[in-house]
Design a protein around this motif. Structure first.
Motif, PDB file in Angstrom:
ATOM      1  N   UNK A   1       0.823  -1.205   0.000  1.00  0.00           N
ATOM      2  CA  UNK A   1       0.000   0.000   0.000  1.00  0.00           C
ATOM      3  C   UNK A   1       0.860   1.260   0.000  1.00  0.00           C
ATOM      4  N   UNK A   2       1.997   1.211   0.702  1.00  0.00           N
ATOM      5  CA  UNK A   2       2.921   2.346   0.652  1.00  0.00           C
ATOM      6  C   UNK A   2       3.398   2.576  -0.781  1.00  0.00           C
ATOM      7  N   UNK A   3       3.748   1.490  -1.456  1.00  0.00           N
ATOM      8  CA  UNK A   3       4.206   1.597  -2.842  1.00  0.00           C
ATOM      9  C   UNK A   3       3.104   2.141  -3.748  1.00  0.00           C
TER      10      UNK A   3
ATOM     11  N   UNK B   1       0.660   4.142  -2.838  1.00  0.00           N
ATOM     12  CA  UNK B   1       0.548   5.572  -2.569  1.00  0.00           C
ATOM     13  C   UNK B   1       1.664   6.332  -3.295  1.00  0.00           C
ATOM     14  N   UNK B   2       2.854   5.765  -3.315  1.00  0.00           N
ATOM     15  CA  UNK B   2       3.959   6.412  -4.014  1.00  0.00           C
ATOM     16  C   UNK B   2       3.670   6.505  -5.513  1.00  0.00           C
ATOM     17  N   UNK B   3       3.038   5.463  -6.053  1.00  0.00           N
ATOM     18  CA  UNK B   3       2.658   5.522  -7.472  1.00  0.00           C
ATOM     19  C   UNK B   3       1.637   6.628  -7.704  1.00  0.00           C
ATOM     20  N   UNK B   4       0.671   6.753  -6.791  1.00  0.00           N
ATOM     21  CA  UNK B   4      -0.335   7.808  -6.919  1.00  0.00           C
ATOM     22  C   UNK B   4       0.293   9.199  -6.875  1.00  0.00           C
ATOM     23  N   UNK B   5       1.408   9.302  -6.160  1.00  0.00           N
ATOM     24  CA  UNK B   5       2.107  10.585  -6.041  1.00  0.00           C
ATOM     25  C   UNK B   5       3.195  10.777  -7.097  1.00  0.00           C
ATOM     26  N   UNK B   6       3.364   9.758  -7.969  1.00  0.00           N
ATOM     27  CA  UNK B   6       4.491   9.755  -8.910  1.00  0.00           C
ATOM     28  C   UNK B   6       5.814   9.934  -8.175  1.00  0.00           C
ATOM     29  N   UNK B   7       5.899   9.302  -7.020  1.00  0.00           N
ATOM     30  CA  UNK B   7       7.148   9.233  -6.262  1.00  0.00           C
ATOM     31  C   UNK B   7       7.804   7.914  -6.645  1.00  0.00           C
ATOM     32  N   UNK B   8       8.723   7.979  -7.597  1.00  0.00           N
ATOM     33  CA  UNK B   8       9.266   6.763  -8.200  1.00  0.00           C
ATOM     34  C   UNK B   8      10.403   6.139  -7.397  1.00  0.00           C
ATOM     35  N   UNK B   9      10.656   6.655  -6.207  1.00  0.00           N
ATOM     36  CA  UNK B   9      11.695   6.055  -5.369  1.00  0.00           C
ATOM     37  C   UNK B   9      11.292   4.650  -4.914  1.00  0.00           C
ATOM     38  N   UNK B  10      10.005   4.330  -4.988  1.00  0.00           N
ATOM     39  CA  UNK B  10       9.557   3.005  -4.567  1.00  0.00           C
ATOM     40  C   UNK B  10       9.815   1.915  -5.583  1.00  0.00           C
TER      41      UNK B  10
ATOM     42  N   UNK C   1      12.609   0.862  -7.136  1.00  0.00           N
ATOM     43  CA  UNK C   1      13.757   0.006  -6.804  1.00  0.00           C
ATOM     44  C   UNK C   1      13.412  -0.917  -5.646  1.00  0.00           C
ATOM     45  N   UNK C   2      12.658  -0.393  -4.678  1.00  0.00           N
ATOM     46  CA  UNK C   2      12.229  -1.207  -3.540  1.00  0.00           C
ATOM     47  C   UNK C   2      11.353  -2.358  -4.018  1.00  0.00           C
ATOM     48  N   UNK C   3      10.435  -2.065  -4.943  1.00  0.00           N
ATOM     49  CA  UNK C   3       9.572  -3.125  -5.475  1.00  0.00           C
ATOM     50  C   UNK C   3      10.386  -4.174  -6.225  1.00  0.00           C
ATOM     51  N   UNK C   4      11.308  -3.725  -7.052  1.00  0.00           N
ATOM     52  CA  UNK C   4      12.045  -4.669  -7.895  1.00  0.00           C
ATOM     53  C   UNK C   4      12.823  -5.695  -7.083  1.00  0.00           C
ATOM     54  N   UNK C   5      13.265  -5.299  -5.896  1.00  0.00           N
ATOM     55  CA  UNK C   5      13.961  -6.259  -5.034  1.00  0.00           C
ATOM     56  C   UNK C   5      13.013  -7.343  -4.516  1.00  0.00           C
ATOM     57  N   UNK C   6      11.736  -7.019  -4.454  1.00  0.00           N
ATOM     58  CA  UNK C   6      10.748  -7.926  -3.856  1.00  0.00           C
ATOM     59  C   UNK C   6       9.776  -8.506  -4.881  1.00  0.00           C
TER      60      UNK C   6
END
Length: 691
Positions: free
Chosen positions: A235-237, A239-248, A250-255
């Motif tokens: 859900x954090x990721x 929300x980051x997509x909704x904000x176009x905060x693309x820092x998430x 790399x975090x997703x790709x690891x998981x």
């Protein structure tokens, strides 16, 4: 080699949890044959044979401890028997009555459980857990006010009881009182700063209130305080997509290979913008179904001896208002053959008005608001209506009620239109698609059997009006000259992959601008920072306000080319653009959500605007910009053929879908299992429906 007592005990406990009590008893008996003086084994055997009898020895506290141990180890029936034996010995003990209630509740003896909890709080009003247990029971019975009182009493006994605040917040959240819910979730966190569930619930509340940045922070705290909390992280990721905060990213790709697949389930929709992988999407869907929707399906009524005069279709959605789903479907609903079908709309959305909703209510056989009803109540009502085919228009999208379908609302259940992917459940029989949306190589990643419609899976309303307007580009903040790229997709669909291409296009064509849909200030600022980081003046990004449907369609004339996003394409927004005569360039991906625009372009006779790679996508756009005559011809083709192409032929589309319904019903009537099938535009009678 003989087993030690501890080894025997572990095996016996495992057998007992698996319901093999007799086998567990035999293990102890065999052990005592070899070691007849082992007192621990004798005690364990006696306890297993008759837990209540063991209560005859020791102090009351020892006996209470033993009942709790039985309950905590999963021996609920044994704990129930022991607690009932103990309550005869100590009828004035609130602690004991609470134990009786807890076991009765798990065993679904709800009336006895309530009586026991109420007796417990009467005798010992200071017992926090007894009040809380009563609250849980009342909440599950939809007795919200009584549940609120019970949890409030729990907090009175212990002002630091975080679970009580969280439970009250949950009830107010369900009742739509978000401000009050927020207050209680904050109270739960103040009582326990490491309470992950309360942070998660607070995040959901912020999300529903449109406070996306606050929601991201809350979900982030939930993920942080509880180690690898995948539901909160997903859900954090999102929300980051909704904000176009693309820092998430790399975090997703690891998981990517684990999140929502191994261990805890996550909301499948939250991962769509990150992951164009149909196989992983299916695994996430199957995982959440296994974890969340493990109810026992109700037995279906007996199969009819003769075919009914009409097949009864039930459409289920929270979006029966001026929403993208109903915008697409209204033409279909108006064209349904009422000589062959009965159409029933079941609505559970919070929006209760709208032009499209009024139009819908006038064309269906019944419109039923089921917003406040529980799942079992809804299932009972739908069964009484004798619906033949239940159609889920929401799936895993926001406000979806997939759990209804787990009970089996109807003999045939179809996943359609709302969620762009598989539900991953054996209780969903079919998914409506087309050969572009689900090519054969991707079919193994859909749990449902695929119904292939002839042209596109997506319905459309050919009666949508595009008003003649005298607006100019400058009315929308656009330059009067130069090339206007646009993408009216929701911002969360944008990723750096397509954005990098868009910025290269702006750099290549100095008089061009990019026209995007405005969401919230947070996302706007994030996008503008990304623009500047790529060396582009932020003034070349123009944000479009949300308009009513007719005005939105009319403004498309001011754009030159629609640029699609990759992992989640334009869906309704693509149909908007094509209906308004605006060409689209898309890239076809692997999963359902990444192939929608390709399906629509094929259905308007423009497959040449579908790229297979990012390089092709960029090259195709460049070719169209630098060949304005060709781009103009495509635009004119869209306008000239609008009423002729399959995508906008509402009546023909309806016949195709009705043929699919009939074919599915015929298989059910003939006691045959669902299969994959394709439909062309054969007359309805040729499908075998006798009426």
């Amino acid at each position: 080699m003989k087993l030690s007592f501890d080894q025997v005990k572990r095996r016996a406990k495992t057998l007992e949890r698996q319901g093999q009590k007799d086998e567990a008893i035999k293990l102890y008996e065999d052990f005592l044959t070899s070691y007849p003086k082992n007192e621990r084994a004798r005690k364990a055997l006696a306890e297993l044979r008759d837990p209540a009898a063991v209560m005859g020895k020791g102090s009351l506290q020892d006996k209470v401890t033993e009942v709790r141990r039985l309950f905590d180890s999963g021996q609920v029936e044994a704990s129930f028997d022991a607690a009932n034996a103990l309550v005869k010995e100590a009828p004035n003990s609130g602690v004991v009555w609470n134990l009786v209630g807890a076991a009765a509740f798990v065993l679904k003896k709800f009336e006895l459980a309530e009586q026991s909890f109420r007796k417990a709080v009467e005798l010992a009003p200071e017992i926090t857990q007894a009040h809380a247990n009563l609250g849980v029971l009342l909440y599950q019975q939809e007795r919200h006010q009584a549940a609120l009182e019970a949890f409030a009493n729990a907090i009175k006994t212990n002002p630091k009881y975080a679970e009580g605040y969280n439970s009250i917040g949950g009830i107010y959240h369900k009742l739509g009182k978000l401000d009050t819910a927020e207050k209680y979730f904050v109270g739960a966190i103040q009582a326990n700063k490491n309470y992950a569930e309360a942070y998660y619930n607070l995040g959901n509340t912020f999300f529903q209130k449109g406070k996306i940045s606050a929601a991201q922070q809350s979900f982030g705290f939930a993920a942080k305080v509880q180690g690898e909390n995948m539901p909160a992280l997903s859900q954090k990721l999102y929300m980051q997509a909704l904000l176009c905060d693309w820092s998430g990213i790399a975090e997703f790709e690891k998981l990517a290979s684990r999140i929502g697949i191994d261990g805890d389930a996550v909301e499948p929709f939250s991962m769509l913008s990150y992951d164009d992988n149909a196989e992983r999407q299916q695994k996430r869907a199957a995982n959440i179904v296994k974890k969340r929707y493990h109810v026992n399906a109700l037995p279906l009524p007996e199969r009819p001896v003769t075919k009914p005069d009409k097949i009864k279709i039930g459409y289920f959605s929270a979006d029966f208002h001026d929403h993208a789903t109903l915008i697409l479907m209204i033409g279909l609903l108006e064209h349904h053959d009422r000589e062959k079908f009965e159409i029933h709309a079941y609505s559970y959305g919070t929006v209760k008005q709208g032009v499209k909703r009024d139009r819908l209510q006038g064309i269906v056989d019944s419109f039923v608001d089921i917003t406040t009803a529980s799942d079992p109540q809804i299932v009972a009502a739908v069964r009484q209506q004798k619906i033949d085919i239940a159609v889920d228009l929401k799936g895993f999208t926001r406000q979806g009620r997939t759990g209804l379908f787990a009970y089996r609302l109807a003999p045939i259940q179809i996943n359609y239109l709302g969620y762009p992917g598989t539900i991953g459940a054996d209780f969903m029989d079919y998914i409506v698609a087309d050969k572009v949306i689900i090519p054969e190589k991707q079919r193994p990643f859909y749990t449902e059997k695929v119904i292939y419609l002839p042209d596109s899976y997506q319905p459309n309303d050919r009666n949508r009006i595009i008003p003649e307007t005298s607006t100019t580009r400058s009315d929308f903040g656009l330059p009067e000259t130069g090339f206007v790229f646009c993408s009216f997709n929701s911002n969360y669909k944008i990723s750096p992959n397509e954005f990098d291409i868009w910025m290269r296009l702006l750099a290549r064509y100095e008089d061009s601008v990019l026209w995007l849909l405005r969401a919230n200030e947070g996302v706007q600022e994030n996008l503008l920072r990304e623009v500047e980081a790529r060396g582009i003046d932020r003034a070349r990004i123009v944000f479009a306000e949300r308009l009513k449907e007719p005005e939105h369609l009319a403004r498309h004339k001011h754009a030159d080319l629609f640029l699609d996003t990759f992992n989640i394409n334009a869906h309704t927004t693509a149909s908007d653009a094509l209906w308004a005569g605006l060409p689209i360039v898309t890239k076809a991906g692997d999963s359902f959500s990444a192939r929608v625009a390709a399906s629509l372009l094929c259905a308007v006779g423009l497959p040449e605007l579908v790229a297979e790679t990012e390089a092709q996508y960029e090259a195709l756009i460049i070719d169209l910009v630098e060949n304005p005559e060709r781009l103009g011809q495509i635009r004119q083709q869209l306008i000239d053929t609008r009423f002729d192409v399959p995508l906008f032929d509402s009546e023909a589309y309806t016949r195709h879908l009705e043929n699919a319904y009939v074919a599915a019903y015929d298989r059910y009537f003939q006691a045959k299992t669902p299969i994959i099938f394709s439909l062309r535009d054969a007359p309805l009678g040729e499908s075998g429906y006798g009426g």
